[in-house]
Design an enzyme around this catalytic site. Sequence first.
Site, short mmCIF file in Angstrom:
data_model
loop_
_atom_site.label_atom_id
_atom_site.label_comp_id
_atom_site.label_asym_id
_atom_site.label_seq_id
_atom_site.Cartn_x
_atom_site.Cartn_y
_atom_site.Cartn_z
N GLU A 127 -8.49 -0.36 4.16
CA GLU A 127 -6.81 -0.55 4.14
C GLU A 127 -6.36 -1.08 5.38
OE1 GLU A 127 -5.34 3.00 1.10
OE2 GLU A 127 -5.59 3.65 3.25
N ASP A 132 1.01 -1.18 0.01
CA ASP A 132 -0.07 0.03 -0.01
C ASP A 132 0.90 1.33 -0.09
OD1 ASP A 132 -2.05 1.60 0.16
OD2 ASP A 132 -3.27 0.54 1.73
N GLY A 133 0.42 2.23 -0.12
CA GLY A 133 1.02 3.81 -0.03
C GLY A 133 0.82 4.33 1.18
N ALA A 134 1.17 5.70 1.28
CA ALA A 134 0.98 6.08 2.56
C ALA A 134 1.18 7.66 2.46
CB ALA A 134 2.01 5.69 3.80
N GLY A 144 -5.21 9.78 2.95
CA GLY A 144 -5.24 10.93 2.01
C GLY A 144 -6.26 10.41 0.79
#
Length: 227
Positions: free
Chosen positions: A106, A84-86, A99
């Site tokens: 998630e 995943d992103g952050a 965001g």
Amino acid sequence: MLSQNDIKQKLGIYAADFIQQDMLVGLGTGTTVFYLLKELGKRKRQGLNFTAVCTSNQTQNILDEEKINYFSIDEVDKLQLTIDGADEADENGNLIKGGGGALLQEKIVAAASEKLIIIIDEKKNVQTLGVFPLPVEVITFGWKQVQKKIESNYNIQTKLRYKDNSIFITDHQHYILDCWFNRILNPFELNKNLHLIPGVVETGLFVQMATTIVSGFADGRIEVKNI
Ligand code: 5RP
């Protein structure tokens, strides 16, 4: 020097290597993960077999386009890993996420995963979390009460999230309050205390969940840090 988009693309392609034949994986949400999903679609067509669990409707739609199979979280026992992103990561691997508004799913998917690999532009590495406004998902009933409590408990400003001139509604039909904490000195305590406010569904604080942070630099370097 790479553009921000080039960094995201490089990270996405790099992270695809974590997914090996016949794995069961969680797939995150956002503009960095987008490139991972595209790369996985390509590898799937080349013979890579794996099954996914999605963290959002957005990701599910991309998987449909890429003809990648997915299960619902309730059809699986646990996931081998999630990528995943952050929005921010501190040096202990604690994160601000949400965001893109998918924090609830998630976090549930991350909690069901043996490993959580985060792919980020190195500019998102911070010493102290909180400059990025913390997303807090709240139920629509009584959201103003929650807002008042957060603002008065912490003496901070918050804002109901909008998108395209309308209130942003999450995949689970909730609202998001973006909260300007600026300096979150104890993410564990803050996460716990926010959960005590009636109406809070989830916070974007992912504390002690990430196992690996993969950071992409403008000069093309990729740094992998295991927590
Ligand atoms: C979505 C998220 C995203 O992972 C986070 O916002 C980062 O997104 P991007 O890769 O687009 O910068 O938490 O809820």
